[in-house]
Design a protein around this motif. Sequence first.
Motif, mmCIF file in Angstrom:
data_model
loop_
_atom_site.group_PDB
_atom_site.id
_atom_site.type_symbol
_atom_site.label_atom_id
_atom_site.label_comp_id
_atom_site.label_asym_id
_atom_site.label_seq_id
_atom_site.Cartn_x
_atom_site.Cartn_y
_atom_site.Cartn_z
ATOM 1 N N ASN A 206 -3.713 -8.507 3.722
ATOM 2 C CA ASN A 206 -2.406 -8.231 4.323
ATOM 3 C C ASN A 206 -2.065 -9.270 5.379
ATOM 4 N N GLU A 207 -1.005 -10.011 5.118
ATOM 5 C CA GLU A 207 -0.512 -10.931 6.141
ATOM 6 C C GLU A 207 0.356 -10.131 7.091
ATOM 7 N N ILE A 208 0.000 -10.170 8.389
ATOM 8 C CA ILE A 208 0.749 -9.394 9.366
ATOM 9 C C ILE A 208 1.775 -10.311 10.044
ATOM 10 N N GLU A 209 3.036 -9.930 9.921
ATOM 11 C CA GLU A 209 4.096 -10.741 10.518
ATOM 12 C C GLU A 209 4.500 -10.180 11.871
ATOM 13 N N GLN B 238 -2.203 1.769 0.784
ATOM 14 C CA GLN B 238 -2.107 0.574 -0.056
ATOM 15 C C GLN B 238 -3.183 0.485 -1.131
ATOM 16 N N ILE C 163 -4.918 -8.963 -4.573
ATOM 17 C CA ILE C 163 -3.613 -8.506 -4.082
ATOM 18 C C ILE C 163 -3.386 -9.006 -2.666
ATOM 19 N N GLU C 164 -2.250 -9.627 -2.447
ATOM 20 C CA GLU C 164 -1.909 -10.139 -1.116
ATOM 21 C C GLU C 164 -0.557 -9.561 -0.690
ATOM 22 N N ASN C 165 -0.606 -8.767 0.368
ATOM 23 C CA ASN C 165 0.607 -8.116 0.870
ATOM 24 C C ASN C 165 1.147 -8.838 2.088
ATOM 25 N N SER C 166 2.435 -8.650 2.297
ATOM 26 C CA SER C 166 3.026 -9.124 3.532
ATOM 27 C C SER C 166 3.556 -7.910 4.297
ATOM 28 N N ILE C 167 3.033 -7.732 5.529
ATOM 29 C CA ILE C 167 3.399 -6.556 6.324
ATOM 30 C C ILE C 167 4.421 -6.952 7.377
ATOM 31 N N GLN C 168 5.555 -6.264 7.347
ATOM 32 C CA GLN C 168 6.612 -6.535 8.308
ATOM 33 C C GLN C 168 7.089 -5.203 8.861
ATOM 34 N N GLN C 169 7.040 -5.058 10.149
ATOM 35 C CA GLN C 169 7.482 -3.834 10.813
ATOM 36 C C GLN C 169 6.872 -2.591 10.169
#
Lengths: 154, 249
Positions: free
Chosen positions: A121-124, B79, B121-127
């Motif tokens: 998980n890339e944390i933005e 997830q 699996i590669e996720n992008s977490i935003q807010q």
Amino acid sequence: MDIKEIQELIKFVAKSGVSEVSIDRKDFKITIKAQGNAPAIVNMQAAPMPIAAAPVAAAAAAPAPVAPAANENANLITIKSPMIGTFYRSGSPDKPSFVNVGDKIGPGNVLCVIEAMKLFNEIESEVSGKIVKILVDNASPIEYDQPLFLVEPM
Amino acid sequence: MKALYTGKNIIHLKEVHSTNRYTAEMLSNSVPITEGSVIMADFQTAGKGQSGAIWESLPKENLLFSIYYRPHFLKIADQFMLSIAISLAICDFLKDYVEDVTIKWPNDIYVGNQKIAGILIENSIQQDVINSSIIGIGLNINQKVFSAQAENACSLSQLTGLQYDLQQMLQSLCKCIEERYDAIKIEDYQSIRLAYLEKLFRFQHPANYRIKGEVQLGTIEGIDEIGRLELSINGSMHYFNNKEITFII
């Protein structure tokens, strides 16, 4: 090295945002590690020559600088982990860190990767500011809601 | 029957470092990309496996692709359902060709004691939302020989003696994936987890595992909400993340 110098050094480590500082001189060796928000001396070895009481005094004096360090954090934003997992500062071992202390960040900038059960998980970032401190070492296990970064809002 | 949106848009590359990385770069460069898009490659120069391992595949012999999804409906804490859905989908797909297909926890696909597919699996977490998910899949189809490093690998062709059309295989796999992906939007997690456990390699069979450097006999009894492996050792229950335990196969 006297107590005052050690206190100065602890303050310096706290402000710098680095997680660990080691100084190795002819007559003594000192290691200061940042634990969470407050740095603490974890290891100080005096060489045979100096006065034996010095390290004890230093250890006793260590908690003193903690309070000012906490006050300095008061107006900082703490970025916390949204999940349990392993914290990584870069996408892979051969790549540079996403962010370093002193970097300006804005919403959408990737701060770190948290891996759990092979999901990466890339944390933005949601905030704008400057990274003041990185609270977790690369490849460490982290808990939900654990503070990861201190950011000075801009 | 084709999938409705998964694989409707396919970007086919001859050679790329890794399809996951290519997809991530498209997203970070704001290239418009629709949900369910597939980015496939004939050959990957730096195919990613787990924790920096390299995914080895000869050109044009296997399926190497990434799917772009936007699972906004999924809580971060849930997830692992993504891993379950994709793993089950690959099992669904393979069961028409071979028997004894299982999921080696957390998400490798095995036939017997050999690995046929891997998932990254590669996720992008935003807010606190899973803004996007790049699902990388490597499925060995026509490759006949694997290098010594990939000692545990197998392909569909090795198992059946047949040769397969990669494009057709991709389309039917996409359909299986879409069905399982859509299911996590509506079905209850309990029944999906149960389906996963039924397919789990060594589920309820005692076997040896390497834990903290020591070989221990344990039995897989299940997984918890975040996907940790539940293992009974000497009658007591223990939970492990993927870094704390190694299967001895």
